[in-house]
Design a protein around this motif. Structure first.
Motif, short mmCIF file in Angstrom:
data_model
loop_
_atom_site.label_atom_id
_atom_site.label_comp_id
_atom_site.label_asym_id
_atom_site.label_seq_id
_atom_site.Cartn_x
_atom_site.Cartn_y
_atom_site.Cartn_z
N GLY A 421 0.74 -1.09 0.05
CA GLY A 421 -0.15 0.03 -0.12
C GLY A 421 0.81 1.10 -0.12
O GLY A 421 2.09 1.18 -0.02
N SER A 422 0.15 2.37 -0.08
CA SER A 422 1.11 3.87 -0.20
C SER A 422 1.41 4.22 1.28
O SER A 422 1.00 3.90 2.32
CB SER A 422 0.38 4.59 -0.84
OG SER A 422 0.03 4.37 -2.14
N VAL A 423 2.64 5.00 1.29
CA VAL A 423 3.07 5.34 2.60
C VAL A 423 3.17 6.99 2.31
O VAL A 423 3.64 7.37 1.46
CB VAL A 423 4.70 4.65 2.76
CG1 VAL A 423 5.09 5.46 4.09
CG2 VAL A 423 4.42 3.24 3.00
N LEU A 424 2.95 7.48 3.48
CA LEU A 424 3.10 9.07 3.76
C LEU A 424 3.80 9.47 4.65
O LEU A 424 3.53 8.96 5.85
CB LEU A 424 1.65 9.65 3.70
CG LEU A 424 1.55 11.38 4.02
CD1 LEU A 424 2.45 11.93 2.81
CD2 LEU A 424 0.42 11.71 4.45
N ILE A 425 5.07 9.91 4.47
CA ILE A 425 5.98 10.21 5.45
C ILE A 425 6.18 11.68 5.72
O ILE A 425 6.08 12.60 4.62
CB ILE A 425 7.45 9.89 4.93
CG1 ILE A 425 7.52 8.29 4.79
CG2 ILE A 425 8.63 10.34 6.18
CD1 ILE A 425 8.73 7.79 4.44
N ILE A 426 5.91 12.17 6.79
CA ILE A 426 5.90 13.56 7.00
C ILE A 426 7.18 14.18 7.70
O ILE A 426 7.46 13.84 9.03
CB ILE A 426 4.52 14.21 7.60
CG1 ILE A 426 3.38 13.78 6.85
CG2 ILE A 426 4.78 15.46 7.77
CD1 ILE A 426 2.17 13.84 7.35
N CYS A 427 7.72 15.14 7.27
CA CYS A 427 9.13 15.50 7.69
C CYS A 427 8.65 16.87 8.64
O CYS A 427 8.04 17.73 8.15
CB CYS A 427 10.29 15.58 7.13
SG CYS A 427 10.53 13.92 6.02
N THR A 482 -4.94 7.08 -3.19
CA THR A 482 -3.77 6.54 -3.44
C THR A 482 -3.54 5.27 -2.62
O THR A 482 -2.73 4.50 -2.58
CB THR A 482 -2.58 7.25 -3.03
OG1 THR A 482 -2.65 7.77 -1.64
CG2 THR A 482 -2.80 8.63 -3.68
N GLY A 483 -4.77 5.00 -1.65
CA GLY A 483 -4.45 3.69 -0.82
C GLY A 483 -3.51 3.75 0.01
O GLY A 483 -2.81 2.88 0.57
N ILE A 484 -3.46 5.09 0.90
CA ILE A 484 -2.57 5.28 2.05
C ILE A 484 -2.86 4.24 3.18
O ILE A 484 -4.00 4.11 3.68
CB ILE A 484 -2.48 6.54 2.65
CG1 ILE A 484 -2.13 7.74 1.67
CG2 ILE A 484 -1.90 6.59 3.77
CD1 ILE A 484 -0.58 7.76 1.33
N SER A 485 -1.64 3.59 3.37
CA SER A 485 -1.92 2.40 4.62
C SER A 485 -0.96 2.77 5.83
O SER A 485 -1.07 2.33 6.80
CB SER A 485 -1.08 1.13 3.93
OG SER A 485 -2.10 0.52 3.12
N TYR A 486 -0.01 3.63 5.62
CA TYR A 486 1.11 4.12 6.54
C TYR A 486 0.94 5.60 6.58
O TYR A 486 1.22 6.17 5.52
CB TYR A 486 2.43 3.47 6.39
CG TYR A 486 2.28 2.11 6.63
CD1 TYR A 486 2.62 1.33 7.72
CD2 TYR A 486 2.34 1.13 5.39
CE1 TYR A 486 2.78 0.23 8.07
CE2 TYR A 486 2.24 -0.05 5.36
CZ TYR A 486 2.58 -0.78 6.72
OH TYR A 486 2.74 -2.13 6.73
N VAL A 487 0.91 6.42 7.60
CA VAL A 487 1.28 7.59 7.85
C VAL A 487 2.37 7.77 8.78
O VAL A 487 2.25 7.32 10.04
CB VAL A 487 0.17 8.69 8.36
CG1 VAL A 487 0.68 10.09 8.84
CG2 VAL A 487 -0.70 8.82 7.37
N VAL A 488 3.58 8.34 8.47
CA VAL A 488 4.75 8.36 9.19
C VAL A 488 5.28 9.87 9.55
O VAL A 488 5.50 10.50 8.86
CB VAL A 488 5.84 7.61 8.65
CG1 VAL A 488 7.20 7.53 9.56
CG2 VAL A 488 5.40 6.07 8.21
N LEU A 489 5.26 9.92 10.97
CA LEU A 489 5.89 11.23 11.48
C LEU A 489 7.31 11.06 11.84
O LEU A 489 7.48 10.19 12.71
CB LEU A 489 5.02 11.63 12.50
CG LEU A 489 3.29 12.71 12.04
CD1 LEU A 489 2.77 11.39 11.92
CD2 LEU A 489 3.27 13.25 13.46
N ASP A 490 8.12 11.69 11.03
CA ASP A 490 9.30 11.41 11.09
C ASP A 490 9.89 11.82 12.51
O ASP A 490 10.81 11.64 13.19
CB ASP A 490 10.30 12.18 10.29
CG ASP A 490 11.67 12.14 10.16
OD1 ASP A 490 12.19 10.76 9.78
OD2 ASP A 490 12.52 13.01 10.42
#
Length: 591
Positions: A421-427, A482-490
Motif C-alpha cells: 500500500g502507499s506510505v505518507l512520510i511527513i518531515c 492512493t490507498g494510504i496504509s501508513y502515515v509516518v511522522l519522522d
C-alpha cells in the motif's frame, strides 16, 4: 436540519454514497443556530465528519449574504464546482453564487497590450490564446499552460494595479469578478484574499475588496493566525523596482538599469539566509535609495502610482513599529518583510468591519484540549464565542494501529521492503525531506515522490507509492485515492525556535507572562500533529497504521497532549505487526 441530513433527507436523495453521520448533523445544527442568532462560532469537525455540507446547508437555508473562504484554489474549486452544485439541486438555482480569487488569477488587459501584443513573435501562444477568450466577460489566466514569464506579462499584483485610473478598468476581469462577488448571495474565496480584505478594513472600515456580509465562514480556519499577520504587515520585493525600470526602459539611461541590476546581483551574493533586516541595512539602503532616485526623477505618468506604492512599502519594512523585520532571498529576488507580532486586535477589527458574525471551521483548532491558543490569536474571549468540538467520526480502535519507536535509517529501509500500500512520510524540515527522499529513491526506484516532485492532482491512480513531504502534505491534502496504509511522522512536529519570526513571537508571549513552550510552541505542534494524523483514515472502511518515530510522546510530560489524539488506538511494537494487521484486513475485505 434533520430534513437535509437524515437517512431519508435531501442529501441522501442526491448523493448516491451518502451516509447519515450524527457528527455532521450536530455540526449543522450548531452552525445554523449560531448564524441565525449572529453568534460568532468556532467548530472543530474531525476528518470524515462532512463539514462542508454542515456549513453550506445552513448558509443556503438562511439565505443571507455569506462569504465562504478556504485555504487553497483546489478546495475553492471543489466547493464551487462540486459541493455547491449538489446543494443547488436541493435549494434550486435562485441563489447567486460567485467566486473571487486574487488579481494574479485574472487576465490584465493593460499589461497584455503594453508588453505582449507589441511583441507577438515572443508571445505567440499567449496571443493565440487571447484570441480564443477575448469575448469572455471575465478572463481567467489558465493554470499550467503558460510559463511564469508569460503569466507575469498578462496578470498583475495589487501594487502594480492602477485600479480606476487604468484605461481598461471598465472591462477589467478582476473588477468584473469583484463586482459579481459583491452582488452575490454566496461568495467563494480564499484566505489570502480575505485576510487582505480584513487588513484593509482594520485600518479603514470603508476600504474593501468585499462588501459587508451577514456571515463569513472560514474553512481550514487553523491557518488564519499564520496568514493574517502577513497582510497586517508588509512585504517588499527589491526586484520590483528593477522590473518597473525594465518595463519602462524608454524613460531611463541604459546605464541606470545596468547599475541597478548589478547592485541587486550584489545583494543576492550577500544575503543567503533569512536575517534581521537591521543586520543588512547598510547593504540594502544604497540600492533602495538609487532606484528610488532614478525612478522618482522621471516624469513618466505610467510609473508614478506603482512607484508610490513601492515607496510606501519600503517605508513600512524599514520602519520601527513593533514587529519582526527580516530579509531573505527567494527565487532570485530579495524580499523584505515586516510582520507585526500582535495582530489579533487588527484581525478582530477587520472582521468586525467585514461581517456581523464569523464561523471558524477546521478539523484541527484545539491545541491542548481547548481553543485557548486559537482564540487568543484571533482576538476573541472564551465567553463571547460559541464553541463545538466533535468526537472522531471513525472507529479509530478498529481501523488503525499505532507504532511508536525511535527514528533511525534502518526503520525506513525495513518500511520500504515490507510495506504494502502507499506510505505518507511527513518531515519537519525540507532538508530532512530531501535526505529521506534520496535514500528511499535508491531503495525503491520509481516508487518515491517528494512534494517537490509531484502535485497532489497528479497522484490519481498511484498505488504502492511512497510520498515524502513537509507541511504541504500534512495540511489539507487528501491522499485517499492512493490507498494510504501508513502515515509516518519522522518526529513530533515542533517548529524550530531559532526561526526569526517564531523567536520574536516566543519573546512576545513571554512578555505577556506566559511560557513560550507550553503556551505557544506546544499547542501549535499538537495542531500540526492532528493534521498529520488526519491524512490516514478518510472513509469508514479505511484501515491503516500511524507510525511516530519519536518516543517523547511517551517519555515527556507534554507527550500526553499528543497521546490523547490517538488515545483509543491499540499500540503495536514492530513493523511486522503492522504488516500483519493490514494483511488480515485485506483478507477480510477480499472475503
Amino acid at each position: 436540519m434533520d430534513k437535509y441530513f437524515s437517512k431519508v433527507g435531501s442529501l441522501s436523495d442526491i448523493l448516491p454514497r451518502y451516509r447519515q453521520r450524527d457528527a455532521q448533523l450536530d455540526a449543522a445544527n450548531f452552525i445554523f443556530d449560531s448564524m441565525k442568532t449572529y453568534q460568532p462560532a468556532v467548530v472543530e469537525a474531525p476528518t470524515g465528519s462532512g463539514k462542508t455540507f454542515a456549513y453550506l446547508i445552513p448558509a443556503f437555508e438562511l439565505g443571507r449574504r455569506t462569504i465562504i473562504s478556504t485555504k487553497t484554489k483546489q478546495l475553492m474549486s471543489q466547493i464551487a464546482g462540486k459541493d455547491i452544485e449538489a446543494v443547488n439541486r436541493i435549494f434550486g438555482d435562485d441563489r447567486f453564487v460567485a467566486v473571487l480569487k486574487g488579481r494574479r488569477n485574472y487576465f490584465c488587459h493593460l499589461r497584455f497590450f503594453r508588453f505582449v501584443y507589441p511583441n507577438q513573435g515572443r508571445f505567440e501562444r499567449v496571443v493565440e490564446w487571447y484570441g480564443s477568450v477575448v469575448d469572455q466577460e471575465i478572463i481567467d489566466v489558465p493554470i499550467g499552460v503558460f510559463s511564469p514569464h508569460e503569466i507575469e506579462h498578462i496578470s498583475t499584483d495589487s501594487w502594480q494595479c492602477t485600479a480606476s485610473k487604468c484605461e481598461f478598468y471598465d472591462i477589467c476581469s478582476f473588477y468584473r469578478a469583484k463586482e459579481q462577488a459583491n452582488s452575490a448571495d454566496i461568495v467563494i474565496t480564499n484566505h489570502y484574499l480575505l485576510m487582505s480584505d480584513f487588513a484593509l478594513k482594520s485600518e479603514n472600515e470603508h476600504a474593501s475588496i468585499f462588501d459587508f456580509a451577514d456571515h463569513i465562514i472560514m474553512d481550514e480556519a487553523h491557518s488564519i493566525p499564520d496568514i493574517f499577520p502577513r497582510f497586517a504587515g508588509t512585504e517588499l520585493s527589491l526586484r520590483s523596482f528593477l522590473k518597473l525600470m525594465n518595463e519602462n526602459r524608454q524613460a531611463f539611461d541604459p546605464r541606470e538599469i545596468e547599475l541597478a541590476a548589478g547592485m541587486l546581483s550584489g545583494l543576492l551574493e550577500t544575503i543567503k539566509t533569512r536575517t534581521y533586516t537591521n543586520d543588512f541595512r547598510g547593504a540594502l539602503l544604497p540600492y533602495i535609495e538609487f532606484v528610488n532616485k532614478a525612478i522618482g526623477e522621471k516624469d513618466f505618468e505610467e510609473m508614478k502610482n506603482v512607484h508610490k506604492r513601492l515607496v510606501e512599502k519600503a517605508v513600512s519594512v524599514l520602519g520601527d513599529s513593533e514587529g519582526v523585520r527580516f530579509v531573505e532571498q527567494e527565487r532570485g529576488d530579495i524580499l523584505l518583510q515586516y510582520i507585526p507580532l500582535n495582530a489579533a486586535d487588527k484581525l478582530r477589527e477587520g472582521m468586525k468591519n467585514a461581517c456581523l458574525s464569523p464561523v471558524f471551521v477546521s478539523a484541527t483548532l484545539s491545541g491542548k484540549g481547548n481553543f485557548s491558543y486559537f482564540l487568543s490569536e484571533t482576538g476573541y474571549e472564551e465567553e463571547e464565542i460559541g464553541k463545538m468540538s466533535l468526537e472522531p467520526v471513525f472507529d479509530m480502535a478498529q481501523q488503525g494501529r499505532l507504532l511508536v519507536q525511535d527514528c533511525d535509517e534502518a526503520f525506513y529501509e525495513e518500511l520500504a521492503l515490507k510495506a504494502k500500500g502507499s506510505v505518507l512520510i511527513i518531515c519537519n524540515s525540507v532538508g530532512r525531506m530531501l535526505k529521506l527522499t534520496k535514500m528511499l529513491k535508491e531503495l525503491c526506484p520509481g516508487r518515491v515522490y517528494s512534494q517537490r516532485d509531484i502535485d497532489i492532482k497528479d497522484t490519481e491512480g498511484l498505488k504502492d507509492t511512497i510520498f515524502v513531504g513537509c507541511a504541504v502534505f500534512r495540511e489539507g491534502m487528501d491522499f485517499a485515492h492512493t490507498g494510504i496504509s501508513y502515515v509516518v511522522l519522522d518526529k513530533l512536529p515542533f517548529e524550530y525556535p531559532d526561526d526569526l519570526v517564531l523567536k520574536e513571537q516566543a519573546e512576545s508571549v513571554r512578555k505577556k507572562g506566559q511560557e513560550p513552550f507550553m503556551d505557544y510552541f506546544l499547542p501549535r505542534a499538537v495542531i500540526y500533529y492532528r493534521q498529520a494524523v488526519g491524512r490516514l483514515l478518510r472513509h469508514e472502511d479505511d484501515k491503516g497504521v500511524w507510525v511516530v518515530l519519536d518516543r517523547r510522546i511517551d517519555t515527556k510530560n507534554y507527550g500526553k497532549y499528543f497521546a490523547t489524539v490517538l488515545k483509543d488506538v491499540p499500540r503495536i511494537n514492530t513493523l511486522d505487526e503492522a504488516v500483519a494487521f493490514l494483511e488480515v484486513e485485506d483478507a477480510e475485505n477480499e472475503g
